[in-house]
Design a protein around this motif. Structure first.
Motif, PDB file in Angstrom:
ATOM      1  N   GLU A   1       1.227  -3.480  -1.768  1.00  0.00           N
ATOM      2  CA  GLU A   1       1.558  -2.831  -3.038  1.00  0.00           C
ATOM      3  C   GLU A   1       2.278  -3.809  -3.959  1.00  0.00           C
ATOM      4  OE1 GLU A   1       4.044   0.680  -2.661  1.00  0.00           O
ATOM      5  OE2 GLU A   1       4.633   0.420  -4.758  1.00  0.00           O
TER       6      GLU A   1
ATOM      7  N   GLN B   1       2.003  10.415  -4.481  1.00  0.00           N
ATOM      8  CA  GLN B   1       1.029  10.724  -3.433  1.00  0.00           C
ATOM      9  C   GLN B   1       0.821   9.532  -2.515  1.00  0.00           C
ATOM     10  OE1 GLN B   1      -2.353  12.091  -5.678  1.00  0.00           O
ATOM     11  NE2 GLN B   1      -1.693  14.237  -5.607  1.00  0.00           N
ATOM     12  N   THR B   2       0.714   8.371  -3.109  1.00  0.00           N
ATOM     13  CA  THR B   2       0.545   7.151  -2.316  1.00  0.00           C
ATOM     14  C   THR B   2       1.740   6.945  -1.408  1.00  0.00           C
ATOM     15  OG1 THR B   2      -0.686   6.159  -4.127  1.00  0.00           O
ATOM     16  CG2 THR B   2       0.154   4.664  -2.436  1.00  0.00           C
ATOM     17  N   HIS B   3       2.925   7.204  -1.961  1.00  0.00           N
ATOM     18  CA  HIS B   3       4.141   7.046  -1.186  1.00  0.00           C
ATOM     19  C   HIS B   3       4.111   7.965   0.034  1.00  0.00           C
ATOM     20  CE1 HIS B   3       8.831   6.839  -1.189  1.00  0.00           C
ATOM     21  NE2 HIS B   3       8.297   6.124  -0.243  1.00  0.00           N
TER      22      HIS B   3
ATOM     23  N   LYS C   1       0.265   9.811  -8.905  1.00  0.00           N
ATOM     24  CA  LYS C   1      -0.451   8.959  -7.972  1.00  0.00           C
ATOM     25  C   LYS C   1       0.534   8.174  -7.117  1.00  0.00           C
ATOM     26  CE  LYS C   1      -4.327   5.744  -7.889  1.00  0.00           C
ATOM     27  NZ  LYS C   1      -5.429   6.695  -7.798  1.00  0.00           N
ATOM     28  N   ARG C   2       1.577   7.714  -7.762  1.00  0.00           N
ATOM     29  CA  ARG C   2       2.602   6.946  -7.062  1.00  0.00           C
ATOM     30  C   ARG C   2       3.236   7.784  -5.947  1.00  0.00           C
ATOM     31  NH1 ARG C   2       6.076   2.605  -8.800  1.00  0.00           N
ATOM     32  NH2 ARG C   2       5.105   2.555 -10.849  1.00  0.00           N
TER      33      ARG C   2
ATOM     34  N   THR D   1       1.559   9.092   1.519  1.00  0.00           N
ATOM     35  CA  THR D   1       0.558   8.603   2.463  1.00  0.00           C
ATOM     36  C   THR D   1       1.111   7.473   3.320  1.00  0.00           C
ATOM     37  OG1 THR D   1      -1.182   9.172   0.907  1.00  0.00           O
ATOM     38  CG2 THR D   1      -1.777   7.670   2.673  1.00  0.00           C
TER      39      THR D   1
ATOM     40  N   LYS E   1       1.606  -1.969   4.002  1.00  0.00           N
ATOM     41  CA  LYS E   1       1.247  -1.309   2.750  1.00  0.00           C
ATOM     42  C   LYS E   1       2.211  -1.703   1.637  1.00  0.00           C
ATOM     43  CE  LYS E   1      -2.020   1.944   3.728  1.00  0.00           C
ATOM     44  NZ  LYS E   1      -3.324   2.018   3.063  1.00  0.00           N
TER      45      LYS E   1
END
Lengths: 228, 228
Positions: free
Chosen positions: A164, A144-146, A141-142, A148, A160
């Motif tokens: 975060e 993927q978020t990165h 998840k980390r 994004t 962001k």
DNA sequence: CGCCCAATTGACAGAAATCAAACACAGTGG
DNA sequence: CCACTGTGTTTGATTTCTGTCAATTGGGCG
């Protein structure tokens, strides 16, 4: 300088077995809680915790301080892939070698858990197996978020990032940044100058305040997350 | 339009059990090979396979065709998180809901494997459990690589993309691109115009050739990967 | 107190986005 | 069979954003 080997986690934890109940079906083996009760090692600022390409023997937990993981490209550019604060785990690898490097951002206390021990315990302890999967999911998840964040423009990336950090720090709107601007820049794929300018703009727009360079106060969360 | 439910994987695979030996210690349960022998479903171009937020009931494998997974930001921007070609798996989720959407890029045949079935089988079948972990690791690596691409400049991003596609396509230097420029742009965090221009530049520099818009031939791999 | 490094600010150059238009190609219908 | 339409791709002109280079400020530590 090579990293010192952690004091044998296995031996230490055996001494604590059977206090703090939890998963005590295997009286002779330590559970998750016992693994985390081992003695942390101190790393001073900028000390390497592990390096890209080294064998991945341990899983790590930040007890106190902050850590960055990163990759150095062949031309010297550095990409920071993640920041890890107190209580967070890092160094999880799927292969046998680290694919990232890790350094202490500040003087830190880091707990190491031997992967081989973890693997054996996971065979019989469902909780440990669950925790391991959970960590892997968290890493995914980390990442993927990165990714994004990296398609956004500079202002959005910094916003962001602040959100975060705020969500991870307990104290609501006051953010303490353990890392330098260069670290933030390398994490966001920007330059220090751009990060600094965006922070300046945000302050000018009264969206944040900066008591000191390493402290940020969120004044208007809404304006930071238009692209929720 | 809602997605049609897949024909019951569980029922189909039971009919095939015990051919193709492999892990036949559990004679009544299908192994990995049997799971993959189910009948694929056809999705026509641009059809949705699953949507962000929907319950994640299946794991998918591209039998034929190509798939994109993506996220749509609140302002309408779309980030493509991955392309999946024949033989590749997608839709792996750690939670119970999809955090991405998936669409067929071309008319495709997709195999679905019920997660609940997989979970039950993994309890007793080490290979299935191993495969699942392997897929998770693969996803993580994919996301990390993607993030690394996104800190590069436009030319480097396109170059990395071409190399990535080339490495996945069997036929050496001839790349067939099933996706449109807009897809590539949304994957690389660029605009179509920039992607098109970079491809033009690469062709002008004799690094690639473009027999058609959707076919690229690598002429000089070295010049594509200076930042190996 | 002064040094050093981190952070900021400014001026400018370069890269990519935006806006606009031309072009290529596939599928459609006359 | 060919013109037509619509989408996808390419190319051009311009603007905006970010990086680069340079100088200045500020804060922490010896």
């Amino acid at each position: 300088m090579l990293r010192k080997v952690a004091p044998s986690t296995a031996i230490q934890i055996k001494q604590r077995v059977l206090r703090d109940g939890a998963a005590a079906e295997q009286p002779l083996l330590p559970g998750w809680a016992e693994l985390l009760a081992a003695v942390p090692i101190k790393y001073s600022q900028n000390a390497e915790i592990f390096g890209d390409g080294q064998p991945a023997e341990y899983l790590y937990k930040v007890v106190d301080g902050a850590v960055r993981t990163f990759k150095v490209l062949s031309d010297g550019r550095r990409q920071i892939t993640g920041f890890f604060l107190s209580g967070e785990f890092f160094g999880l690898e799927t292969g046998n070698e680290h694919t990232l490097s890790a350094e202490a951002i500040t003087n830190s206390k880091i707990l190491s858990i031997k992967r081989s021990v973890l693997a054996v315990l996971a065979e019989h302890d469902k909780e440990i197996e669950r925790r391991r999967l959970e960590l892997a999911a968290c890493e995914l998840k980390r990442a993927q978020t990165h990714a994004t964040v990296l398609i956004l423009n500079a202002k959005e990336r910094v916003a962001k990032f602040l959100l975060e950090m705020a969500s991870r720090n307990p104290k609501g709107t006051k953010i303490e940044l353990p890392m330098a601007r260069l670290d933030i820049a390398d994490y966001l794929g920007l330059t220090v100058e751009t990060v600094s300018r965006v922070l300046g703009d945000l302050e000018a727009a009264n969206i944040i305040a900066r008591p000191t360079a390493r402290h940020v106060v969120l004044r208007d969360r809404g304006k930071l997350s238009p692209t929720a």
